[in-house]
Design a protein around this motif. Structure first.
Motif, PDB file in Angstrom:
ATOM      1  N   ALA A   6       9.605  12.148  30.160  1.00 22.36           N
ATOM      2  CA  ALA A   6      10.573  12.536  29.134  1.00 22.36           C
ATOM      3  C   ALA A   6      11.408  11.333  28.685  1.00 22.36           C
ATOM      4  CB  ALA A   6      11.478  13.643  29.659  1.00 22.36           C
ATOM      5  N   ILE A   7      11.794  10.494  29.615  1.00 21.83           N
ATOM      6  CA  ILE A   7      12.536   9.278  29.252  1.00 21.83           C
ATOM      7  C   ILE A   7      11.647   8.349  28.445  1.00 21.83           C
ATOM      8  CG2 ILE A   7      13.607   7.201  30.205  1.00 21.83           C
ATOM      9  CD1 ILE A   7      14.598   9.001  32.531  1.00 21.83           C
ATOM     10  N   LEU A   8      10.390   8.210  28.857  1.00 18.82           N
ATOM     11  CA  LEU A   8       9.435   7.397  28.106  1.00 18.82           C
ATOM     12  C   LEU A   8       9.264   7.935  26.688  1.00 18.82           C
ATOM     13  CD1 LEU A   8       7.257   5.136  28.091  1.00 18.82           C
ATOM     14  CD2 LEU A   8       5.641   6.909  28.824  1.00 18.82           C
ATOM     15  N   ASN A   9       9.253   9.245  26.545  1.00 21.32           N
ATOM     16  CA  ASN A   9       9.128   9.872  25.232  1.00 21.32           C
ATOM     17  C   ASN A   9      10.297   9.479  24.323  1.00 21.32           C
ATOM     18  OD1 ASN A   9       8.194  11.546  23.190  1.00 21.32           O
ATOM     19  ND2 ASN A   9       9.124  13.367  24.067  1.00 21.32           N
ATOM     20  N   TRP A  13       9.886   7.074  20.959  1.00 19.41           N
ATOM     21  CA  TRP A  13      10.244   7.518  19.610  1.00 19.41           C
ATOM     22  C   TRP A  13      11.397   6.681  19.038  1.00 19.41           C
ATOM     23  CZ3 TRP A  13       6.990   9.634  16.710  1.00 19.41           C
ATOM     24  CH2 TRP A  13       6.056  10.543  17.187  1.00 19.41           C
ATOM     25  N   SER A  14      12.293   6.235  19.886  1.00 22.04           N
ATOM     26  CA  SER A  14      13.364   5.343  19.406  1.00 22.04           C
ATOM     27  C   SER A  14      12.769   4.036  18.894  1.00 22.04           C
ATOM     28  CB  SER A  14      14.349   5.045  20.528  1.00 22.04           C
ATOM     29  OG  SER A  14      14.959   6.218  20.973  1.00 22.04           O
ATOM     30  N   GLY A  15      11.793   3.502  19.618  1.00 20.80           N
ATOM     31  CA  GLY A  15      11.119   2.285  19.162  1.00 20.80           C
ATOM     32  C   GLY A  15      10.369   2.508  17.868  1.00 20.80           C
ATOM     33  N   ALA A  42       3.765   1.505  15.449  1.00 21.90           N
ATOM     34  CA  ALA A  42       2.557   2.291  15.728  1.00 21.90           C
ATOM     35  C   ALA A  42       2.392   2.513  17.230  1.00 21.90           C
ATOM     36  CB  ALA A  42       1.337   1.588  15.151  1.00 21.90           C
ATOM     37  N   GLY A  43       2.680   1.502  18.008  1.00 21.47           N
ATOM     38  CA  GLY A  43       2.624   1.659  19.463  1.00 21.47           C
ATOM     39  C   GLY A  43       3.635   2.677  19.966  1.00 21.47           C
ATOM     40  N   GLY A  44       4.844   2.634  19.420  1.00 26.78           N
ATOM     41  CA  GLY A  44       5.857   3.617  19.793  1.00 26.78           C
ATOM     42  C   GLY A  44       5.454   5.029  19.416  1.00 26.78           C
ATOM     43  N   ALA A  45       4.838   5.185  18.246  1.00 32.19           N
ATOM     44  CA  ALA A  45       4.379   6.508  17.823  1.00 32.19           C
ATOM     45  C   ALA A  45       3.252   7.006  18.726  1.00 32.19           C
ATOM     46  CB  ALA A  45       3.915   6.458  16.371  1.00 32.19           C
ATOM     47  N   ALA A  46       2.335   6.127  19.086  1.00 35.81           N
ATOM     48  CA  ALA A  46       1.213   6.532  19.944  1.00 35.81           C
ATOM     49  C   ALA A  46       1.706   6.956  21.328  1.00 35.81           C
ATOM     50  CB  ALA A  46       0.209   5.387  20.060  1.00 35.81           C
ATOM     51  N   VAL A  47       2.580   6.174  21.912  1.00 34.50           N
ATOM     52  CA  VAL A  47       3.104   6.511  23.238  1.00 34.50           C
ATOM     53  C   VAL A  47       3.974   7.766  23.158  1.00 34.50           C
ATOM     54  CG1 VAL A  47       4.599   5.710  25.114  1.00 34.50           C
ATOM     55  CG2 VAL A  47       2.961   4.155  24.073  1.00 34.50           C
TER      56      VAL A  47
END
Length: 79
Positions: A6-9, A13-15, A42-47
């Motif tokens: 959840a923290i990673l999420n 999304w902030s990135g 794009a990496g932030g959206a994928a993760v």
């Protein structure tokens, strides 16, 4: 593990939003900065998508959320 995802999420999304804004608002004088910002967004959206889908599956598996209404194929429908 779920709290870590959840923290990673949230961080992903902030990135995505931060680097996406930088990519859209960057000037045309230095295309390298725009390219790097687009790649990071794009990496932030994928993760972020991966983490969100993981959290949805996890919450359905532990019973916190009601499972989605999915169609189940029976043997009668296969014939």
């Amino acid at each position: 593990m779920a709290k870590l995802i959840a923290i990673l999420n949230v961080v992903a999304w902030s990135g995505f939003w931060s680097f996406g804004y930088l990519a859209l608002s960057a000037g045309t004088e230095n295309p390298n900065q725009t390219t790097i910002a687009v790649l990071l967004a794009a990496g932030g959206a994928a993760v972020g998508l991966w983490a969100w889908f993981w959290l949805v599956r996890h919450s359905e598996a532990i019973g916190y959320a009601k499972p989605a209404n999915r169609v189940r194929i029976t043997n009668e429908e296969m014939v």
